[in-house]
Write a protein that holds these residues in place. Structure first.
Motif, PDB file in Angstrom:
ATOM      1  N   SER A  67       9.043   2.265  -5.728  1.00  0.00           N
ATOM      2  CA  SER A  67       7.872   3.015  -5.265  1.00  0.00           C
ATOM      3  C   SER A  67       6.621   2.391  -5.884  1.00  0.00           C
ATOM      4  O   SER A  67       6.673   1.766  -6.951  1.00  0.00           O
ATOM      5  N   THR A 114       0.858  -1.187   0.000  1.00  0.00           N
ATOM      6  CA  THR A 114       0.000   0.000   0.000  1.00  0.00           C
ATOM      7  C   THR A 114       0.889   1.230   0.000  1.00  0.00           C
ATOM      8  O   THR A 114       2.124   1.134   0.034  1.00  0.00           O
ATOM      9  N   SER A 115       0.254   2.379  -0.016  1.00  0.00           N
ATOM     10  CA  SER A 115       1.015   3.626  -0.061  1.00  0.00           C
ATOM     11  C   SER A 115       1.837   3.848   1.196  1.00  0.00           C
ATOM     12  O   SER A 115       2.762   4.657   1.202  1.00  0.00           O
ATOM     13  N   ILE A 116       1.500   3.146   2.263  1.00  0.00           N
ATOM     14  CA  ILE A 116       2.255   3.324   3.513  1.00  0.00           C
ATOM     15  C   ILE A 116       3.165   2.134   3.798  1.00  0.00           C
ATOM     16  O   ILE A 116       3.777   2.064   4.865  1.00  0.00           O
ATOM     17  N   THR A 117       3.238   1.189   2.878  1.00  0.00           N
ATOM     18  CA  THR A 117       4.120   0.034   3.085  1.00  0.00           C
ATOM     19  C   THR A 117       5.575   0.498   3.112  1.00  0.00           C
ATOM     20  O   THR A 117       6.033   1.155   2.173  1.00  0.00           O
ATOM     21  N   PRO A 118       6.305   0.188   4.171  1.00  0.00           N
ATOM     22  CA  PRO A 118       7.689   0.661   4.255  1.00  0.00           C
ATOM     23  C   PRO A 118       8.621  -0.129   3.330  1.00  0.00           C
ATOM     24  O   PRO A 118       8.394  -1.315   3.056  1.00  0.00           O
ATOM     25  N   GLN A 119       9.639   0.548   2.853  1.00  0.00           N
ATOM     26  CA  GLN A 119      10.683  -0.129   2.081  1.00  0.00           C
ATOM     27  C   GLN A 119      11.621  -0.853   3.042  1.00  0.00           C
ATOM     28  O   GLN A 119      11.728  -0.510   4.212  1.00  0.00           O
TER      29      GLN A 119
END
Length: 378
Positions: free
Chosen positions: A133, A86-91
């Motif tokens: 990203s 998701t857009s908040i999934t950390p790398q």
């Protein structure tokens, strides 16, 4: 955590296997899932660069050192998981095994076997980063950015040669891995090939890559002759050369000879050819004689001042020829030797005038005439 969960499930299934034999199929299913889960974890482990030689063998350089000058040296890749993001999934970070500097130096040494008879080059890693990203539609974009600097290694100050910058972009779907190692390896190889192409093209003509220095001397002259007389054994001074108005003092005549040079540089087959046109000159507009003093004896005394400058000019040449001029600072040596020659010229001129009492001591004048002629004869 995925492995822990699987281990727990396997243990539980083993405990109840005898009571619920159909659960054996579930164990098989879990066993089949293990390779996929393992594959999903491969990029978490440090990257290992696969060694391979370049398709071309460099003939102008070898890599003497690799330095890591990145602002952030904690990793080379910032990746998204292969599971749904998701857009908040950390790398998560992935680095090269043994660290970028050591691993890339080993990789480069294999790609380009070091030949220390060639020019030593330092590769400076300025940027090396892959970041993923999330895009719309569940796709993932990866961007690789690389910046390398190539310096020629010198005994004192290294010489910057050229920079290499590149970037590449890929897209993948969620659940699919991208071969990060291959992308990184090919990008580094492309940088080395780029530099090899550049140095092959520049080796014979770029002064930064010159391998030696050659001095070529000429005596500067001008035709037709103007106000300045440039020394020639075939062109002695004449009284009509004394154009200035006499100034106060007790001397009968005066000249102001000096030394200089013009410099022109060209690179031929990797050698710096330095053309030095030596100027031994005397301005007519700074030379004067008093009325009634235009004798052959007085003219000889002034001519010897000019001869002394010629002697110093020849010594200046010999001093330069005896030195091994460095390609990265040949002008420094030339300037120092020129200033030393100029100082020696002034000392010798003062000594000549003092010992001959400005030409009034005929015996000392004859001794200097012989000394000067002997020096010029060399």
């Amino acid at each position: 955590m995925a492995y822990c969960a699987i281990a727990v499930i396997v243990v539980l299934m083993s405990c109840f296997f005898n009571r619920f034999r159909p659960l054996g199929k579930m164990l098989v299913i879990i066993a089949l899932l293990l390779p996929q889960l393992s594959k999903a974890q491969k990029t978490v482990a440090p990257l290992v660069l696969n060694n391979e030689q370049l398709p071309v063998l460099p003939k102008e350089f070898y890599v003497a050192a690799v330095t890591d000058e990145r602002d952030d040296r904690s990793a080379v890749a910032w990746l998204l998981p292969t599971t749904e993001a998701t857009s908040i999934t950390p790398q998560y970070k992935v680095d090269i095994k043994y660290g970028a500097q050591a691993a890339i130096k080993q990789f480069v040494n294999y790609a380009i076997p070091p030949d220390k008879a060639l020019r030593p080059v330092i590769v400076r890693i300025k940027k090396l980063k892959l970041a993923e990203s999330l895009l719309a539609g569940g796709r993932v974009e990866g961007k690789m950015e690389v910046a390398l600097s190539f310096d020629l290694k010198r005994a004192y100050d290294n010489v910057h040669l050229i920079d290499y910058r590149t970037s590449s972009i890929y897209n993948r779907i969620e659940g699919q891995q991208y071969d990060v190692e291959t992308l990184l390896r090919h990008t580094l190889e492309a940088g080395l090939i780029y530099f090899n192409t550049w140095i092959n093209r520049e080796a014979d003509t770029n002064i930064k890559l010159a391998k030696g220095v050659k001095l070529i001397f000429t005596d500067y002259t001008e035709q037709p002759e103007g106000d300045t007389i440039y020394y020639s054994a075939k062109r002695p001074l004449r009284w009509e050369d004394f154009k200035a108005v006499p100034i106060g003092g007790k001397y009968e005549a005066s000249v102001l000879p000096s030394i200089g040079y013009n410099e022109r540089v060209e690179i031929i087959n990797g050698i710096v050819n330095i053309h030095l046109a030596i100027k031994t000159y005397l301005p007519k507009s700074a030379s004067w004689v008093r009325n009634g003093s235009s004798t052959n004896y007085s003219l000889n005394h002034e001519q010897r001042h000019f001869d002394i400058v010629k002697i110093i000019a020849e010594r200046f040449k010999q001093k330069l020829m005896s030195e091994k001029l460095p390609v990265d600072n040949y002008d420094g040596y030339i300037n120092v030797d020129y200033l030393e020659a100029f100082r020696e010229m002034n000392i010798m001129q003062d000594q000549y005038d003092n010992e001959t009492s400005h030409g009034t001591n005929s015996y000392a004048q004859q001794q200097w005439n012989e000394k000067i002629d002997k020096e010029l004869g060399k």
